[in-house]
Design a protein around this motif. Sequence first.
Motif, PDB file in Angstrom:
ATOM      1  N   LYS B 104     -14.308  36.714 -39.709  1.00  0.00           N
ATOM      2  CA  LYS B 104     -14.383  36.961 -41.147  1.00  0.00           C
ATOM      3  C   LYS B 104     -13.391  38.067 -41.507  1.00  0.00           C
ATOM      4  N   HIS B 105     -12.783  37.908 -42.658  1.00  0.00           N
ATOM      5  CA  HIS B 105     -11.792  38.886 -43.095  1.00  0.00           C
ATOM      6  C   HIS B 105     -12.359  39.757 -44.195  1.00  0.00           C
ATOM      7  N   LEU B 106     -12.142  41.059 -44.056  1.00  0.00           N
ATOM      8  CA  LEU B 106     -12.689  42.006 -45.025  1.00  0.00           C
ATOM      9  C   LEU B 106     -11.660  42.322 -46.107  1.00  0.00           C
ATOM     10  N   THR B 107     -12.090  42.192 -47.370  1.00  0.00           N
ATOM     11  CA  THR B 107     -11.225  42.577 -48.485  1.00  0.00           C
ATOM     12  C   THR B 107     -11.730  43.884 -49.066  1.00  0.00           C
ATOM     13  N   ASP B 108     -10.870  44.872 -49.202  1.00  0.00           N
ATOM     14  CA  ASP B 108     -11.273  46.161 -49.770  1.00  0.00           C
ATOM     15  C   ASP B 108     -10.132  46.683 -50.626  1.00  0.00           C
ATOM     16  N   GLU B 274     -13.753  33.780 -47.292  1.00  0.00           N
ATOM     17  CA  GLU B 274     -14.193  34.898 -46.441  1.00  0.00           C
ATOM     18  C   GLU B 274     -13.628  34.815 -45.019  1.00  0.00           C
ATOM     19  N   SER B 344      -8.674  45.248 -43.689  1.00  0.00           N
ATOM     20  CA  SER B 344      -8.644  45.265 -45.153  1.00  0.00           C
ATOM     21  C   SER B 344      -7.399  45.965 -45.674  1.00  0.00           C
TER      22      SER B 344
END
Lengths: 417, 380
Positions: B104-108, B274, B344
């Motif tokens: 899963k890739h985190l977006t911030d 995601e 992120s």
Amino acid sequence: MAGRFARVLSGNRRVGILSLIGAGSLTVGFFLNREQNVNAGANVRRIYPASAEYPDLRKHNNCMASHLTPALYSKLCDKATPNGYTLDEAIQTGVDNPGHPFIKTVGMVAGDEESYEVFADLYNPVIKERHNGYDPCTMKHPTDLDASKIKGGLFDENYVLSSRVRTGRSIRGLSLPPACTRAERREVERVVIDALGGLKEDLAGKYYSLSQMTEQEQQQLIDDHFLFDKPVSPLLTCAGMARDWPDARGIWHNNEKTFLVWVNEEDHTRVISMEKGGNMKRVFERFCRGLQEVERLIQEKGWEFMWNEHLGYILTCPSNLGTGLRAGVHVSLPHLSKDPRFSKILDNLRLQKRGTGGVDTAAVGSTFDISNLDRLGQSEVQLVQTVIDGVNYLVECEKKLEKGQDIKIPDPISQFK
Amino acid sequence: MTKNCHNDYKMKFPLDEEYPDLSLHNNHMSKVLTKDIYTKLRGKSTPSGFTLDDCIQTGVDNPGHPFIMTVGCVAGDEESYEVFKELFDPVISDRHGGYKPTDKHLTDLNWENLKGGDDLDPNYVLSSRVRTGRSIKGFTLPPHNSRGERRAVEKLSIEALNSLAGEFKGKYYPLKDMTDKEQEQLIADHFLFDKPVSPLLLAAGMARDWPDARGIWHNDNKTFLVWVNEEDHLRVISMQKGGNMKEVFKRFCTGLQMIEEVFKKHNHGFMWNEHLGFILTCPSNLGTGLRGGVHVKLPKLSTHPKFEEILTRLRLQKRGTGGVDTASVGGVFDISNADRLGSSEVQQVQLVVDGVKLMVEMEKKLEKNESIDGMIPAQK
């Protein structure tokens, strides 16, 4: 084995049949369906109306842009050939390359033989403009490869340095370079190499595949000025002709290096006969003999060239329809080329000049490439005769000017005989 | 544009005849593609008609370079990554350090999470910049889109950008109708982008119909810039002279979120999921699509034998000041994050901020002829 030509017609739907024959060989036969093919309309993805898709051609100067009105675009944009080639694909090169104020390019290509039929409403006026009034709807194109009809054809070699005749041929049933799949392109290569392998005597030769040639072979081909490169012209790359380079591309030439065939460059084949000096008669004789021999050899295997009585030989670019023939010489004209009447003389003789590097190059010194202007509406014999008569006239003018004598602009010769 | 009926036609040819010759190729696609994968995927197409051959054409036409590993495939729409996952998953894994199909890739994009970054020494850090790309959901991507679609993307984008206010108030310059004066100004500002010349892009069909529906928008302050319909639907750039990366990143995040709101109102938010984060044309830009970097003077450090290793450990990469595939001029380098997917935006910019700070300190030490051996960082 002999090809199978079969026709499957059902209402307005696609025409054509593919038959797989033999180990590794594919024979495809098509008949041209005279009906407009609205092929699998549901497959043409149209979320937007034609007006939203119509290209912005306001700054364009090419034949396609001159004739593609919004109404015509709307009429044709949902159609596709039986193989799935669309109008947008045909015109992409003309949309991407607006052209030049002085040089009017064609601005569209054909992806297959059926393109000229399905999109005839656009090709026909483009053809008419490009070929100086030839009307595909009403006129017929004469094909004549009987070299014995040529009169004269031995130029003064003090002036004429080399002679050359080229044309193209397409293999019926296989898509053209803008649209062909890798399999089709490889099939073209196979069919053509097979036929060329059957040539004998002065025409016997060898094939050099672009992807497999040795460095030594490559160097030799460069030295002989035979090697062609991956296209860099955006006119060609935007039309998709350089895809998968150098897969299934190659060069064949006879041992004497006077008969050369390019495979899968801008067309399925480009056929060139050439030699140093001024013996255009022999160059054309070899040209005709070689072409007819290749045709016989592919017919033995059930193939044929794309041709019809209105458009002559079918090639990728509409500018090469008809004979696809460019017969020319490299000729030294130091006096005549400086004479202000030079261009007019060429025009009236229905000749064009290019630099010695070919299209879009400049002349070096005062040596020019002089060749026929026309391609469609006159036969091969007629066009070569025009070149022979015209070049003789140019050389006579040069000699006169050398001696301080005056020259005359010749009467314009008629275009369609 | 469609390939549906053309692809059906192509299916009649045997696999071996259609399979590309990749024997001389060196790109991610050529390393991953097998006859099995090709057999499995060649008959498929996305709902908009994009096929496997369309994805890989650029990689077939551009064999690559022994030293530089290009990706060799592109997406034509959001669904490409799903329909052709047997190709894209391993390519993504190779390109993005082993990223798995289940990751899963985190977006911030919360700029306040960035620590520091406002104090990079302007004697060394000449300029700071953050860029990313965004794709508009519901439209196909530059390799595949029709003129109608591209124009619709432009129209929506102009509306979104014209709604911005305050420091973001600006103007759109369509490539097609630019005046000579406007063009010269944009060139002088280093904002103008040209028709692509790279065969990597041309072979993927991204320059079709140029310059139709392409343009540049920038705010009046010239610190926030958006390219429309170049390599992606949108390329968003925040930049300014000097070393205040924090301010650059703040503007970047704020501007992006404002624009996204407008697109969402039209039911055309950004393409995101995601697993892959933000969906862009080239698999190399998945995740954050973010390249945060500085132009920094490192004449001594750049000639130090450990320079490359330091960069690798800091998860940074160097480029010349002309951008990708250019050389450095006068010891000035473009230093930016190497990663895009799996971390992120905040994390990637943090690496740039911390890494550049360290390298400037190393440069200062080397100026004084002191050793930097004790400063070599551990692998991040």
